[in-house]
Design a protein around this motif. Structure first.
Motif, PDB file in Angstrom:
ATOM      1  N   LEU A 106       8.277   7.686 -11.134  1.00  0.00           N
ATOM      2  CA  LEU A 106       7.756   7.827  -9.779  1.00  0.00           C
ATOM      3  C   LEU A 106       8.851   7.735  -8.729  1.00  0.00           C
ATOM      4  O   LEU A 106       9.862   7.050  -8.908  1.00  0.00           O
ATOM      5  CB  LEU A 106       6.725   6.725  -9.493  1.00  0.00           C
ATOM      6  N   LYS A 107       8.602   8.433  -7.644  1.00  0.00           N
ATOM      7  CA  LYS A 107       9.315   8.237  -6.387  1.00  0.00           C
ATOM      8  C   LYS A 107       8.245   8.230  -5.307  1.00  0.00           C
ATOM      9  O   LYS A 107       7.593   9.247  -5.068  1.00  0.00           O
ATOM     10  CB  LYS A 107      10.331   9.351  -6.126  1.00  0.00           C
TER      11      LYS A 107
ATOM     12  N   LYS B 286      -5.052  12.960  -5.027  1.00  0.00           N
ATOM     13  CA  LYS B 286      -5.524  12.018  -4.014  1.00  0.00           C
ATOM     14  C   LYS B 286      -4.741  10.719  -4.130  1.00  0.00           C
ATOM     15  O   LYS B 286      -4.468  10.252  -5.234  1.00  0.00           O
ATOM     16  CB  LYS B 286      -7.027  11.750  -4.191  1.00  0.00           C
ATOM     17  N   VAL B 287      -4.392  10.138  -2.979  1.00  0.00           N
ATOM     18  CA  VAL B 287      -3.601   8.905  -2.947  1.00  0.00           C
ATOM     19  C   VAL B 287      -4.473   7.761  -2.443  1.00  0.00           C
ATOM     20  O   VAL B 287      -5.111   7.873  -1.386  1.00  0.00           O
ATOM     21  CB  VAL B 287      -2.362   9.066  -2.046  1.00  0.00           C
ATOM     22  N   HIS B 288      -4.510   6.667  -3.201  1.00  0.00           N
ATOM     23  CA  HIS B 288      -5.221   5.454  -2.808  1.00  0.00           C
ATOM     24  C   HIS B 288      -4.201   4.375  -2.454  1.00  0.00           C
ATOM     25  O   HIS B 288      -2.999   4.615  -2.448  1.00  0.00           O
ATOM     26  CB  HIS B 288      -6.141   4.991  -3.937  1.00  0.00           C
TER      27      HIS B 288
ATOM     28  N   PRO C 287       0.821  -1.214   0.000  1.00  0.00           N
ATOM     29  CA  PRO C 287       0.000   0.000   0.000  1.00  0.00           C
ATOM     30  C   PRO C 287       0.855   1.263   0.000  1.00  0.00           C
ATOM     31  O   PRO C 287       1.881   1.333   0.670  1.00  0.00           O
ATOM     32  CB  PRO C 287      -0.791  -0.131   1.301  1.00  0.00           C
ATOM     33  N   ILE C 288       0.416   2.251  -0.747  1.00  0.00           N
ATOM     34  CA  ILE C 288       1.149   3.512  -0.861  1.00  0.00           C
ATOM     35  C   ILE C 288       0.916   4.335   0.406  1.00  0.00           C
ATOM     36  O   ILE C 288      -0.211   4.486   0.869  1.00  0.00           O
ATOM     37  CB  ILE C 288       0.675   4.305  -2.091  1.00  0.00           C
ATOM     38  N   SER C 289       1.995   4.876   0.947  1.00  0.00           N
ATOM     39  CA  SER C 289       1.861   5.783   2.088  1.00  0.00           C
ATOM     40  C   SER C 289       2.082   7.239   1.688  1.00  0.00           C
ATOM     41  O   SER C 289       1.528   8.146   2.312  1.00  0.00           O
ATOM     42  CB  SER C 289       2.855   5.402   3.193  1.00  0.00           C
ATOM     43  N   LYS C 290       2.889   7.469   0.624  1.00  0.00           N
ATOM     44  CA  LYS C 290       3.148   8.842   0.200  1.00  0.00           C
ATOM     45  C   LYS C 290       3.734   8.835  -1.209  1.00  0.00           C
ATOM     46  O   LYS C 290       4.498   7.940  -1.561  1.00  0.00           O
ATOM     47  CB  LYS C 290       4.124   9.533   1.166  1.00  0.00           C
ATOM     48  N   ILE C 291       3.359   9.842  -2.003  1.00  0.00           N
ATOM     49  CA  ILE C 291       3.951  10.058  -3.322  1.00  0.00           C
ATOM     50  C   ILE C 291       4.896  11.249  -3.211  1.00  0.00           C
ATOM     51  O   ILE C 291       4.459  12.377  -2.961  1.00  0.00           O
ATOM     52  CB  ILE C 291       2.882  10.329  -4.399  1.00  0.00           C
TER      53      ILE C 291
END
Length: 371
Positions: free
Chosen positions: A134-135, A114-116, A92-96
């Motif tokens: 991406l990072k 928005k981050v999902h 799961p992504i925590s931050k972009i």
């Protein structure tokens, strides 16, 4: 952290990878060819030395175990683009941290809206063929729901992703009719939950889970006439290995790495201790499986049965359900080998780009200690 996308996909019909459009990075090579392992730090317990107790529930012989909670993934192309949604390869992504669109030989920063869990939305409209670099950060420790079934068992083995169980929050029995029933548990291993009484049927548990890492390693010949790093003056002691991890792992000297696929077999004699305790500790851990326990009786050798006479308790202990053999016993078991990081071979980042960490590590008997 779990893999949710294939990664490296393109709108062109290309049959094999890696290739010029989808190259194979160092991290991808480790993911394909490395072995799954768990990695954590063993740090001194913050309790004053005079207040430390042998059976402290928070530390292991004066040391506490900590995990890296997030992993930074960078210089990676988005798994796919759909409208204004950009999908990543891991979740799961925590931050972009960054999202850059390749456009006419330049890079354009995208506006994150928005981050999902497995994707994020941007303000700009995108085409499906757009390449987005991406990072981003993904969680390595999660609370997940798992299920396991048993028939008159003390231990349940729920189905887990690639990784290890590090804690149990709650357990419920799921009856065919009615509400879930809370169930008490007494311990856990890397892949199982232990109960004080026999359980039956389907059980659902909320657990703390740490994702596995992928590590590459090799052994060395310590013959002085065949030094692998003679020019660099790097020396390896007997039994040391060279390991390599991806760039996102903040590994340090003294950290412990336990392999989750490799297994070694060990046999040892356990003396009988008239202390009234029904639990004995073995020398090597974490235990993968107990092969057999044998004792000497008046009529000859006796083979004790797991599940009836004893069970595996935790990662390094045997809990007896019946009276222990008075003359001691021999236990034969398989365990996962563990290693302690002893130094670094290459730790810098050339060209201002993150590089894999190359280090030395030495075997230890248990993943609960430095020595």
């Amino acid at each position: 952290m779990r893999k949710v996308g294939k990664g490296g996909s393109t709108p062109f019909e290309i049959g094999t990878k890696p290739n010029q459009l989808t190259p194979l990075t160092n991290e991808e090579l480790l993911n394909r060819r490395g072995e799954s392992a768990i990695w954590y730090r063993m740090s001194p317990c913050p309790c004053p030395s005079g207040d430390q107790i042998p059976d402290c529930p928070f530390c292991y012989s004066g040391l506490i175990r900590t995990f890296q909670e997030e992993l930074i993934i960078q210089e990676e192309l988005a798994e796919r683009v759909t409208g204004n949604c950009v999908f990543t390869r891991y979740a799961p992504i925590s931050k972009i941290d960054e999202a850059k669109l390749f456009q006419r030989g330049s890079k354009k920063d995208l506006s994150i809206m928005k981050v999902h869990e497995d994707h994020f939305e941007v303000l700009e409209p995108l085409k499906y063929w757009n390449q987005v670099e991406l990072k981003y950060r993904v969680k390595m420790i999660e609370e997940i729901i798992v299920e396991g079934s048993g028939s008159n068992e003390y231990v349940l083995f729920p189905k887990l992703p690639d990784g290890a169980l590090t804690g149990v929050v709650e357990v419920f029995k799921i009856p065919e009719i009615g509400e879930p029933i809370p169930v008490k548990y007494s311990g856990f291993t890397l892949n199982s939950i232990v109960f004080p009484e026999r359980v039956n049927g389907l059980h659902r548990a909320k657990i703390k889970f740490v994702s596995a890492i992928k590590i590459g390693y090799k052994t060395f010949n310590v013959d002085p006439s065949n030094k692998p790093f003679d020019k660099s003056q790097l020396t390896f002691q007997s039994g040391e290995l060279m390991g390599v991890l991806g760039s996102g792992y903040r590994i340090g000297e003294g950290d412990i790495i336990t392999l989750l696929v490799s297994k070694l077999r060990h046999s040892e004699y356990i003396h009988f201790k008239p202390n009234g305790k029904a639990i004995d500790k073995v020398a090597y851990s974490p235990i993968f499986e107990i092969d057999s326990i044998i004792s000497k009786e008046r009529d000859g050798l006796k083979l004790w049965k797991q599940g009836r006479d004893y069970i595996l308790f935790g990662d390094s202990e045997v809990q007896w359900l019946t009276d222990k053999p008075r003359g001691g016993y021999t236990i034969i078991y398989d365990y996962h080998p563990s290693f302690r990081v002893t130094g670094f071979i290459e730790a810098g980042d050339g060209e201002n780009r993150p590089k894999p960490r190359i280090f030395k590590m030495k075997p230890v008997s248990s993943f609960n200690a430095r020595d």
